[in-house]
Design a protein around this motif. Structure first.
Motif, PDB file in Angstrom:
ATOM      1  N   ILE A   1       0.831  -1.208   0.000  1.00  0.00           N
ATOM      2  CA  ILE A   1       0.000   0.000   0.000  1.00  0.00           C
ATOM      3  C   ILE A   1       0.866   1.258   0.000  1.00  0.00           C
ATOM      4  N   ILE A   2       1.863   1.280   0.899  1.00  0.00           N
ATOM      5  CA  ILE A   2       2.774   2.434   0.968  1.00  0.00           C
ATOM      6  C   ILE A   2       3.503   2.613  -0.361  1.00  0.00           C
ATOM      7  N   ASP A   3       3.995   1.505  -0.904  1.00  0.00           N
ATOM      8  CA  ASP A   3       4.746   1.556  -2.170  1.00  0.00           C
ATOM      9  C   ASP A   3       3.876   2.092  -3.311  1.00  0.00           C
ATOM     10  N   TRP A   4       2.659   1.594  -3.412  1.00  0.00           N
ATOM     11  CA  TRP A   4       1.745   2.062  -4.471  1.00  0.00           C
ATOM     12  C   TRP A   4       1.433   3.547  -4.300  1.00  0.00           C
ATOM     13  N   ALA A   5       1.162   3.954  -3.064  1.00  0.00           N
ATOM     14  CA  ALA A   5       0.823   5.368  -2.805  1.00  0.00           C
ATOM     15  C   ALA A   5       1.992   6.285  -3.173  1.00  0.00           C
ATOM     16  N   VAL A   6       3.197   5.905  -2.729  1.00  0.00           N
ATOM     17  CA  VAL A   6       4.383   6.733  -3.015  1.00  0.00           C
ATOM     18  C   VAL A   6       4.654   6.796  -4.516  1.00  0.00           C
ATOM     19  N   THR A   7       4.474   5.671  -5.217  1.00  0.00           N
ATOM     20  CA  THR A   7       4.670   5.651  -6.674  1.00  0.00           C
ATOM     21  C   THR A   7       3.722   6.643  -7.354  1.00  0.00           C
ATOM     22  N   MET A   8       2.466   6.652  -6.923  1.00  0.00           N
ATOM     23  CA  MET A   8       1.486   7.581  -7.508  1.00  0.00           C
ATOM     24  C   MET A   8       1.818   9.040  -7.171  1.00  0.00           C
ATOM     25  N   VAL A   9       2.199   9.280  -5.910  1.00  0.00           N
ATOM     26  CA  VAL A   9       2.561  10.643  -5.490  1.00  0.00           C
ATOM     27  C   VAL A   9       3.742  11.148  -6.316  1.00  0.00           C
ATOM     28  N   ASN A  10       4.720  10.276  -6.517  1.00  0.00           N
ATOM     29  CA  ASN A  10       5.949  10.693  -7.226  1.00  0.00           C
ATOM     30  C   ASN A  10       5.726  10.959  -8.709  1.00  0.00           C
ATOM     31  N   GLN A  11       4.588  10.523  -9.229  1.00  0.00           N
ATOM     32  CA  GLN A  11       4.283  10.831 -10.638  1.00  0.00           C
ATOM     33  C   GLN A  11       3.967  12.318 -10.826  1.00  0.00           C
ATOM     34  N   ARG A  12       3.635  13.004  -9.743  1.00  0.00           N
ATOM     35  CA  ARG A  12       3.314  14.421  -9.890  1.00  0.00           C
ATOM     36  C   ARG A  12       4.211  15.351  -9.071  1.00  0.00           C
ATOM     37  N   LEU A  13       5.278  14.802  -8.509  1.00  0.00           N
ATOM     38  CA  LEU A  13       6.222  15.640  -7.767  1.00  0.00           C
ATOM     39  C   LEU A  13       7.514  15.822  -8.561  1.00  0.00           C
ATOM     40  N   GLU A  14       8.092  17.015  -8.486  1.00  0.00           N
ATOM     41  CA  GLU A  14       9.382  17.238  -9.159  1.00  0.00           C
ATOM     42  C   GLU A  14      10.490  16.503  -8.418  1.00  0.00           C
ATOM     43  N   ARG A  15      10.463  16.636  -7.082  1.00  0.00           N
ATOM     44  CA  ARG A  15      11.452  15.902  -6.266  1.00  0.00           C
ATOM     45  C   ARG A  15      10.747  14.718  -5.636  1.00  0.00           C
ATOM     46  N   PRO A  16      11.248  13.498  -5.880  1.00  0.00           N
ATOM     47  CA  PRO A  16      10.542  12.322  -5.355  1.00  0.00           C
ATOM     48  C   PRO A  16      10.445  12.317  -3.824  1.00  0.00           C
ATOM     49  N   LEU A  17       9.326  11.814  -3.361  1.00  0.00           N
ATOM     50  CA  LEU A  17       9.084  11.691  -1.930  1.00  0.00           C
ATOM     51  C   LEU A  17       9.891  10.507  -1.393  1.00  0.00           C
ATOM     52  N   GLU A  18      10.670  10.739  -0.341  1.00  0.00           N
ATOM     53  CA  GLU A  18      11.449   9.665   0.293  1.00  0.00           C
ATOM     54  C   GLU A  18      10.943   9.484   1.722  1.00  0.00           C
ATOM     55  N   LEU A  19      10.176   8.429   1.914  1.00  0.00           N
ATOM     56  CA  LEU A  19       9.535   8.225   3.213  1.00  0.00           C
ATOM     57  C   LEU A  19      10.529   8.036   4.353  1.00  0.00           C
ATOM     58  N   ASN A  20      11.682   7.428   4.035  1.00  0.00           N
ATOM     59  CA  ASN A  20      12.643   7.177   5.122  1.00  0.00           C
ATOM     60  C   ASN A  20      13.329   8.460   5.594  1.00  0.00           C
ATOM     61  N   LYS A  21      13.043   9.592   4.916  1.00  0.00           N
ATOM     62  CA  LYS A  21      13.614  10.879   5.346  1.00  0.00           C
ATOM     63  C   LYS A  21      12.550  11.792   5.976  1.00  0.00           C
ATOM     64  N   LEU A  22      11.361  11.249   6.220  1.00  0.00           N
ATOM     65  CA  LEU A  22      10.291  12.064   6.819  1.00  0.00           C
ATOM     66  C   LEU A  22      10.659  12.501   8.233  1.00  0.00           C
ATOM     67  N   ALA A  23      10.343  13.755   8.572  1.00  0.00           N
ATOM     68  CA  ALA A  23      10.449  14.189   9.970  1.00  0.00           C
ATOM     69  C   ALA A  23       9.362  13.457  10.756  1.00  0.00           C
TER      70      ALA A  23
END
Length: 238
Positions: A1-23
């Protein structure tokens, strides 16, 4: 679920979202948890867990780790949960039997919640090695009477050599013995808590992608899909 969500989010972000760097102190994620909007949030979906969240009101990552460890029959039935909640909210005093207990127990408001804390107390107060502290943890967890008599003597003698009053040492050992049976493995709880936080963060910041991933993962279970579609409507998703 997390992987699918992040993949979809990253399709519209210039800088990819990296969950392991979240505050780990995101206000929106914690507000979502505290409001009990936890449908599809890892580990936090059940009615009982939502009741615990409502009472505890977790506001830091350590509290999420504690949530996972507290929501089990032992702590719920022993009064440990009430004690923890009352201390967090200042309704009960947080006290430490010895100054060296404070750095070990401050994140759990003076309550011995994790097996690792039992081991740290044995290390710091009685000079146990990590190996012997683990033997103590196992003996306490399995409640082996003959081993406990032996360990009590070792602990009392070792703390006496370090100048700790024998009655204080006895009380500390009694506390460790009482809670070791309910103690949870913190490293296990922390790994779960990280997934909990990441799913809550995704739901708070990217609800459409998150709910799409959740629906995709359970699309063959009609009752779940119905519930998730209701949740999408609650979130005002079109």
């Amino acid at each position: 679920i997390i992987d699918w969500a992040v993949t979809m989010v990253n399709q519209r972000l210039e800088r990819p979202l990296e969950l392991n760097k979240l505050a780990l102190d995101d206000v929106r994620a914690f507000n979502l948890i505290k409001a009990c909007n936890t449908t599809a949030v890892f580990q936090l979906e059940s009615r009982g867990m939502r009741d615990l969240i409502r009472r505890l009101q977790p506001d830091c990552f350590e509290d999420i780790i504690a949530l996972v460890a507290l929501f089990r029959p032992g702590p719920l039935q022993s009064g440990m949960v009430e004690d923890f909640i009352n201390r967090k909210h200042g309704r009960a005093k947080v006290e430490y039997l010895h100054p060296e207990l404070e750095p070990i127990l401050n994140t759990t408001y003076g309550v011995i919640l994790y097996q690792e804390q039992v081991m740290q107390i044995a290390q710091n107060l009685a000079g146990y090695t990590l190996g012997s502290a683990d033997i103590l943890r196992r003996a306490m967890g399995k409640k082996k009477p003959e081993e406990m008599v032996k360990q009590r003597q070792i602990f009392t003698e070792a703390t006496k050599k370090r100048g700790i009053d024998s009655s204080v040492a006895k009380t500390i050992f009694d506390l460790m013995e009482k809670f070791a049976g309910y103690g949870f493995n913190k490293s296990h709880s922390a790994a779960y808590a990280l997934l909990t936080y990441q799913t809550a963060w995704l739901k708070a910041h990217y609800p459409a992608e998150f709910m799409a991933a959740v629906l995709s993962s359970d699309m063959d279970k009609t009752d779940k899909v119905v519930g998730f579609i209701h949740e999408c409507r609650q979130l005002k998703l079109t």
